[in-house]
Design an enzyme around this catalytic site. Structure first.
Site, PDB file in Angstrom:
ATOM      1  N   SER A  65       0.850  -1.188   0.000  1.00 27.52           N
ATOM      2  CA  SER A  65       0.000   0.000   0.000  1.00 27.52           C
ATOM      3  C   SER A  65       0.883   1.233   0.000  1.00 27.52           C
ATOM      4  CB  SER A  65      -0.875   0.025   1.256  1.00 27.52           C
ATOM      5  OG  SER A  65      -1.345   1.352   1.472  1.00 27.52           O
ATOM      6  N   HIS A  69      -1.482  -1.536  -3.993  1.00 27.08           N
ATOM      7  CA  HIS A  69      -2.724  -1.281  -3.248  1.00 27.08           C
ATOM      8  C   HIS A  69      -2.869   0.215  -2.988  1.00 27.08           C
ATOM      9  CE1 HIS A  69      -5.864  -2.552  -0.304  1.00 27.08           C
ATOM     10  NE2 HIS A  69      -5.448  -1.531   0.427  1.00 27.08           N
ATOM     11  N   ASP A  85      -5.014   3.095  -1.053  1.00 25.16           N
ATOM     12  CA  ASP A  85      -5.967   3.370   0.028  1.00 25.16           C
ATOM     13  C   ASP A  85      -6.583   4.740  -0.175  1.00 25.16           C
ATOM     14  OD1 ASP A  85      -5.949   1.095   1.780  1.00 25.16           O
ATOM     15  OD2 ASP A  85      -3.831   1.554   2.125  1.00 25.16           O
ATOM     16  N   MET A 132      -9.072   7.514   0.975  1.00 24.77           N
ATOM     17  CA  MET A 132      -9.716   7.944   2.225  1.00 24.77           C
ATOM     18  C   MET A 132     -10.341   9.319   2.050  1.00 24.77           C
ATOM     19  SD  MET A 132      -6.712   6.956   4.855  1.00 24.77           S
ATOM     20  CE  MET A 132      -6.260   5.251   5.169  1.00 24.77           C
ATOM     21  N   HIS A 172      -8.766   0.388  -2.822  1.00 23.83           N
ATOM     22  CA  HIS A 172      -9.572   0.152  -1.612  1.00 23.83           C
ATOM     23  C   HIS A 172     -10.251   1.460  -1.229  1.00 23.83           C
ATOM     24  CE1 HIS A 172      -9.243  -0.847   2.993  1.00 23.83           C
ATOM     25  NE2 HIS A 172     -10.495  -0.802   2.597  1.00 23.83           N
ATOM     26  N   MET A 201     -12.164   3.674   0.990  1.00 24.76           N
ATOM     27  CA  MET A 201     -12.665   3.930   2.355  1.00 24.76           C
ATOM     28  C   MET A 201     -13.390   5.263   2.315  1.00 24.76           C
ATOM     29  SD  MET A 201      -9.377   2.581   4.452  1.00 24.76           S
ATOM     30  CE  MET A 201      -8.306   2.740   3.041  1.00 24.76           C
ATOM     31  N   MET A 217     -10.449  -6.241   7.036  1.00 24.42           N
ATOM     32  CA  MET A 217      -9.611  -5.242   7.716  1.00 24.42           C
ATOM     33  C   MET A 217      -9.142  -5.841   9.037  1.00 24.42           C
ATOM     34  SD  MET A 217      -9.272  -2.480   5.917  1.00 24.42           S
ATOM     35  CE  MET A 217      -8.207  -1.810   7.181  1.00 24.42           C
ATOM     36  N   GLY A 256      -8.046   3.685   8.479  1.00 27.47           N
ATOM     37  CA  GLY A 256      -7.801   5.119   8.638  1.00 27.47           C
ATOM     38  C   GLY A 256      -6.334   5.493   8.680  1.00 27.47           C
ATOM     39  N   PHE A 257      -5.510   4.609   9.204  1.00 29.69           N
ATOM     40  CA  PHE A 257      -4.093   4.941   9.359  1.00 29.69           C
ATOM     41  C   PHE A 257      -3.233   3.720   9.078  1.00 29.69           C
ATOM     42  CE2 PHE A 257      -6.688   7.113  12.503  1.00 29.69           C
ATOM     43  CZ  PHE A 257      -6.449   8.448  12.184  1.00 29.69           C
ATOM     44  N   GLY A 258      -2.048   3.971   8.552  1.00 28.13           N
ATOM     45  CA  GLY A 258      -1.053   2.909   8.459  1.00 28.13           C
ATOM     46  C   GLY A 258      -0.359   2.768   9.808  1.00 28.13           C
ATOM     47  N   GLY A 259       0.392   1.685   9.953  1.00 25.82           N
ATOM     48  CA  GLY A 259       1.250   1.539  11.118  1.00 25.82           C
ATOM     49  C   GLY A 259       0.568   1.089  12.398  1.00 25.82           C
ATOM     50  N   ASP A 276      -5.723  -6.737   5.466  1.00 29.17           N
ATOM     51  CA  ASP A 276      -5.193  -5.369   5.343  1.00 29.17           C
ATOM     52  C   ASP A 276      -5.094  -4.737   6.725  1.00 29.17           C
ATOM     53  OD1 ASP A 276      -4.602  -2.780   4.636  1.00 29.17           O
ATOM     54  OD2 ASP A 276      -6.335  -2.499   3.326  1.00 29.17           O
ATOM     55  N   GLY A 277      -3.850  -4.448   7.111  1.00 27.89           N
ATOM     56  CA  GLY A 277      -3.617  -3.745   8.369  1.00 27.89           C
ATOM     57  C   GLY A 277      -2.730  -4.529   9.312  1.00 27.89           C
ATOM     58  N   GLY A 300       1.761  -2.009   4.267  1.00 24.33           N
ATOM     59  CA  GLY A 300       1.990  -0.572   4.151  1.00 24.33           C
ATOM     60  C   GLY A 300       3.304  -0.160   4.776  1.00 24.33           C
TER      61      GLY A 300
HETATM   62  C1  DX5 Z   1      -5.641   1.206   6.680  1.00 18.69           C
HETATM   63  C2  DX5 Z   1      -5.332   0.912   5.232  1.00 18.69           C
HETATM   64  C3  DX5 Z   1      -4.193  -0.045   5.066  1.00 18.69           C
HETATM   65  C4  DX5 Z   1      -2.950   0.433   5.665  1.00 18.69           C
HETATM   66  C5  DX5 Z   1      -1.968  -0.686   5.800  1.00 18.69           C
HETATM   67  O1  DX5 Z   1      -6.643   2.125   6.782  1.00 18.69           O
HETATM   68  O2  DX5 Z   1      -6.425   0.325   4.600  1.00 18.69           O
HETATM   69  O3  DX5 Z   1      -4.009  -0.447   3.727  1.00 18.69           O
HETATM   70  O4  DX5 Z   1      -2.400   1.518   4.997  1.00 18.69           O
HETATM   71  O5  DX5 Z   1      -0.880  -0.163   6.450  1.00 18.69           O
HETATM   72  P1  DX5 Z   1      -0.047  -0.969   7.504  1.00 18.69           P
HETATM   73  O6  DX5 Z   1       0.514  -2.159   6.790  1.00 18.69           O
HETATM   74  O7  DX5 Z   1       0.967   0.011   7.932  1.00 18.69           O
HETATM   75  O8  DX5 Z   1      -0.982  -1.394   8.620  1.00 18.69           O
HETATM   76 ZN    ZN Z   2      -6.242  -0.802   2.277  1.00 18.79          ZN
END
Ligand code: DX5
Ligand code: ZN
Length: 213
Positions: free
Chosen positions: A6, A31, A33, A35, A64, A66, A135, A140-143, A169-170, A191
């Protein structure tokens, strides 16, 4: 097994080079994302960036959404040239219609569920969807860290349909990927574990290797 990095956590001023690095590392899909600052708190990017990404890679693009009112956006992403469009079950009252509309645009249609949404909620559309996205963090956020009970949801969906693409994912890391694979996932979104490192190509290669074990 499909590794789908991602780009959410990529350096957008260096995006083309970073996408080339995941390609060299053996990534299978890219991928995206998307948002909207409403369904999820953050705003990321839209179809114009997707179109530019489409021009700089030959890998399939997995989009994806969101976003609220996903039906307003599917045409723009299809026109941007993405291959997969995944919508959240929580964002539409007419999931069957929306999945059919995505297919009519010539894309593969995916359905995503949040951690708090039961697999049973999408039971009726398992045959219609080309891909089920589970999910494993609140979107909403990576990491973020993977929420363990989401692995059980992957298991339940795999039991409901043996022959389908299940994307997780996540919170996917080199440690959690094998657990997700064992639960029945076959597409892994990664991600921050790839893009927040200095060595994007090498990290991608590690994920590809682990996914094949
Ligand atoms: C979360 C996203 C994910 C996310 C994955 O809202 O849909 O795709 O960016 O990131 P990591 O791998 O850092 O959890
Ligand atoms: Zn995603």
């Amino acid at each position: 097994m499909i590794i789908a990095p991602s780009v959410l956590n990529a350096n957008f001023l260096n995006l083309e080079a970073e996408i080339k690095a995941i390609e060299r590392g053996g990534a299978n899909w890219v991928h995206l994302d998307i948002m909207d600052g409403s369904f999820v708190p953050k705003i990321s990017f839209g179809p114009d960036i997707a179109k530019q990404i489409r021009r700089c890679t030959k890998l399939p693009i997995d989009c994806h959404l969101m976003v609220e009112h996903p039906e307003r956006h599917i045409v723009a992403f299809a026109e941007a040239g993405v291959q997969y469009i995944t919508v959240h079950a929580e964002t539409t009252m007419h999931l069957d219609r929306l999945l059919n509309d995505i297919k009519e645009l010539g894309c593969k249609a995916g359905v995503a569920i949040n951690p708090a949404t039961s697999p049973e909620k999408i039971g009726e559309v398992l045959d219609l969807a080309d891909l089920i996205l589970v999910m494993s963090v609140n979107p909403g956020f990576g990491g973020q860290l993977l929420i363990p009970y989401c692995l059980d949801k992957v298991r339940r969906i795999r039991a409901m349909k043996l022959n389908t693409l299940i994307e997780i994912d996540g919170g996917i890391s080199l440690q959690t990927l094998p657990l997700a694979k064992k639960a029945g996932a076959n597409i892994f979104v990664v991600g921050s574990s790839i893009f927040s490192t200095e060595h994007i190509e090498e990290e991608t290669r590690e994920f590809v290797k682990i996914s094949k074990l």
